[in-house]
Design an enzyme around this catalytic site. Structure first.
Site, PDB file in Angstrom:
ATOM      1  N   ASP A 496      36.886  41.333  38.584  1.00 62.64           N
ATOM      2  CA  ASP A 496      36.986  39.870  38.501  1.00 62.64           C
ATOM      3  C   ASP A 496      36.673  39.408  37.083  1.00 62.64           C
ATOM      4  O   ASP A 496      36.274  40.203  36.223  1.00 62.64           O
ATOM      5  CB  ASP A 496      36.090  39.184  39.532  1.00 62.64           C
ATOM      6  CG  ASP A 496      34.603  39.382  39.273  1.00 62.64           C
ATOM      7  OD1 ASP A 496      34.232  39.836  38.171  1.00 62.64           O
ATOM      8  OD2 ASP A 496      33.798  39.088  40.178  1.00 62.64           O
ATOM      9  N   ILE A 497      36.893  38.114  36.853  1.00 63.67           N
ATOM     10  CA  ILE A 497      36.681  37.541  35.517  1.00 63.67           C
ATOM     11  C   ILE A 497      35.204  37.238  35.317  1.00 63.67           C
ATOM     12  O   ILE A 497      34.564  36.622  36.176  1.00 63.67           O
ATOM     13  CB  ILE A 497      37.511  36.258  35.345  1.00 63.67           C
ATOM     14  CG1 ILE A 497      39.004  36.570  35.484  1.00 63.67           C
ATOM     15  CG2 ILE A 497      37.229  35.588  34.006  1.00 63.67           C
ATOM     16  CD1 ILE A 497      39.891  35.335  35.448  1.00 63.67           C
ATOM     17  N   GLU A 539      38.786  34.584  41.916  1.00 64.41           N
ATOM     18  CA  GLU A 539      39.084  35.299  40.669  1.00 64.41           C
ATOM     19  C   GLU A 539      38.898  36.810  40.860  1.00 64.41           C
ATOM     20  O   GLU A 539      38.677  37.537  39.899  1.00 64.41           O
ATOM     21  CB  GLU A 539      38.185  34.775  39.530  1.00 64.41           C
ATOM     22  CG  GLU A 539      36.725  35.192  39.589  1.00 64.41           C
ATOM     23  CD  GLU A 539      35.853  34.255  40.429  1.00 64.41           C
ATOM     24  OE1 GLU A 539      34.633  34.294  40.269  1.00 64.41           O
ATOM     25  OE2 GLU A 539      36.399  33.486  41.248  1.00 64.41           O
TER      26      GLU A 539
END
Length: 623
Positions: A496-497, A539
């Site tokens: 994920d970010i 995300e």
């Protein structure tokens, strides 16, 4: 005297064409009027209706109410809106004292539409829609309740209340019959209302898409009035998006409809108005002036005063931008003469104020009015990015996709039954084998086409275009089972970010969405076509690498991490630097399912975050 003779002649012609069977059978009169209106032009029907005195007829009270309603619809179609509203008023006065009926609800809904055409003001036309919904909830007619729910959704187009409209649409979709007998108008109206709500919260691409679906649905029944309305909405969304090709394509479609449907006198007015708007936006000011002047010269063809008044302001802006402030001031003053213009259209009113002030050489007042325009736009943008509105719109988008999938599934099932029936008939009739094979292949091709469309809708993430959570987990489970069965290596990456919330909080959700799209594109370039890549959370993304060893998976993961960290995303006025953290695990003997592998990858991802982020971490422990 002459008018009386004409009036008497029209009624006599009507009675000759439709002679009464018996005086007591007053129902015949109502039936005849309905038949006449269905088989004659609007102008012919209008002439007959105008000559007939309902109040002095022998009809019963409920029949008079039905006839007033029918008269209202004819007047509405002819855009004689005051007469339409008066007819609905008389019908409602008769039936509202009686038990709740279809006629009462339809009267309120149709009167609201006439008021909409006259004012384009939700605070006025939504009064009747809310009454209609209140009565529809007490009445045993699901179709009418769906209609009332859908029309009420248009009343919540403010970003702060749009979620209420979405709730009504969700309820309407639950009630809508998804069989092959679905009411085409109801389906199209759901798309139309959905597009309107998406537009309200700034999701203009989704707005355009739903207006286009409504247009295509109304094309099925050749409803030119609603087809034109949807082209108008599609044009407006294309204008906001700056997609000039789509905007000009829509204008072409509007002009074609104006040519092929001359009974709708105001189609040319709106076509020229929109041609002027796109010319204004693309700085072709002389062309804009020509088209706006054409539109205003046709103002007598439409009863929709809101758009006539708007046309004066658009022309004022075109004059102003072409260096003709005196003409601009005259048009702006003409705009301001409409004291009934919607007060919630503050930016339009302020622009007119600025032009008028400039014409009076009061430059300070002109500049202050423009500053207020900027303030209004900023406030609207703040309303649009409220999480509640955006999240509600996204949730509704998922439900709408599910609704479409159910429609498609039922259509496929019906087509399959039809194919089976056709095959049986062919066997009974003993037709030639060549014909049988040809028909069968055609039907199979038809079914495969719709099946492919259905799968794409059901499997794709609406924002990024990659696999959605449901499809990723479903296909991923099959890949893991196959790898276990064939004793082949398989690797799972969960990533994920880093600090994605900070991106949304700092730059806003549109930038956050753009970041997710850019990440998806780069990640796709780092893996092969045989790998499974899907978005399983906000995300959070999952990659499954079939027949890939631990060593190979580490190389791929590091390549992905580096591609994100090394190059920022360049948006229009913003450069976004961001990183990702990745958790990696590979299929071992103790792992029996995708769920177990995801848990291990998630643990590895947590360790990567905990140790500083922007890292690839391989799962080494046993959970």
């Amino acid at each position: 005297m002459f008018a009386t003779i004409i009036k008497t002649t029209i009624i006599c012609v009507f009675l000759i064409c439709f002679p009464p069977v018996a005086q007591a059978s007053s129902n015949n009169t109502l039936a005849k009027f309905k038949d006449y209106s269905a088989n004659h032009t609007t102008a012919e029907t209008l002439a007959l209706f105008t000559a007939f005195e309902i109040s002095s007829s022998n009809l019963s009270a409920i029949e008079r109410a039905e006839l007033y309603f029918l008269f209202g619809q004819v007047y509405e179609k002819a855009r004689k809106l005051d007469l339409a509203i008066q007819s609905y008023d008389k019908s409602i006065a008769i039936v509202k004292a009686l038990p709740v009926s279809d006629l009462l609800i339809n009267n309120y809904l149709e009167r609201s539409y006439a008021v909409y055409l006259k004012t384009n003001n939700p605070s006025l036309y939504c009064i009747d829609r809310k009454k209609a919904l209140l009565y529809a909830r007490r009445h045993a007619n699901t179709e009418l309740l769906t209609k009332a729910l859908t029309q009420n959704a248009f009343c919540y187009d403010n970003p702060s209340t749009v979620y209420l409209g979405i709730e009504l649409l969700d309820e309407a979709m639950e009630l809508t019959d998804k069989s092959d007998k679905i009411n085409v108008n109801r389906k199209a109206m759901i798309y139309n209302a959905t597009g309107n709500l998406y537009r309200s919260v700034g999701l203009h691409e989704l707005g355009y898409s739903n207006f286009e679906k409504a247009y295509q649905t109304w094309m099925e029944v050749n409803d030119k009035q609603d087809m034109f309305n949807m082209q108008y909405n599609m044009f407006s969304e294309a204008l906001v998006l700056g997609d000039w090709d789509k905007a000009n394509s829509s204008i072409t479609a509007q002009l074609l409809l104006a040519k092929t449907a001359p009974e709708f006198k105001d189609f040319y007015f709106f076509s020229y108005l929109n041609a002027g708007r796109v010319a204004l936006q693309t700085q072709a000011y002389d062309k804009a002036i020509v088209n706006f002047e054409k539109a205003i010269s046709l103002k007598h063809t439409t009863s929709e005063q809101y758009f006539v008044t708007s046309g004066y302001l658009y022309l004022a802006l075109a004059y102003m931008r072409s260096g003709q402030p005196e003409k601009a001031a005259i048009m702006a003053q003409q705009f301001k003469l409409d004291t009934d213009f919607r007060k919630d259209k503050k930016t339009m009113i302020l622009k007119a104020d600025a032009i008028v002030a400039f014409g009076k050489k009061d430059h300070v007042a002109a500049v202050n009015a423009l500053f207020k325009v900027i303030d209004e736009v900023e406030q609207e943008n703040q309303k649009i990015i409220k999480n509640k509105a955006i999240n509600s719109a996204m949730a509704h988008s998922a439900k709408l996709t599910e609704f479409e999938n159910e429609l498609l599934e039922n259509k496929l099932a019906i087509n399959e039954l039809m194919l089976t029936s056709a095959q049986d008939k062919e066997r009974i009739a003993n037709l030639k084998l060549t014909l049988y094979v040809t028909l069968l292949l055609t039907a199979i091709g038809f079914l495969l086409h719709y099946l492919k469309t259905f799968k794409q809708q059901a499997q794709t993430d609406f924002l990024t275009g990659i696999a959605n959570r449901r499809h990723t987990l479903s296909k991923g489970t099959k890949l893991i089972e196959e790898a276990i069965k064939c004793k082949q290596p398989v690797s799972v990456i969960l990533f994920d970010i880093d600090d994605f919330k900070a991106i949304n909080d700092t730059y806003g959700h549109p930038v956050g969405d753009a970041t997710l799209k850019a990440l998806t594109k780069r990640a796709t370039n780092c893996i092969s076509r045989n790998d499974l890549f899907g978005r399983i959370g906000g995300e959070e993304f999952l990659i499954i690498l079939p027949n890939t060893s631990e060593k190979e998976a580490l190389v791929i993961s590091e390549r992905l991490r580096e591609s994100i960290a090394s190059t920022p995303i360049q948006l229009t006025n913003t450069k976004i630097n961001f990183t990702i953290s990745l958790g990696l695990t590979v299929l071992k003997n103790e792992s029996k399912s995708l769920g177990e592998l995801i848990k291990k990858a998630d643990f590895a991802l947590y360790q990567a975050k905990d140790s500083g982020k922007n890292k690839v971490n391989l799962f080494l422990q046993t959970i």
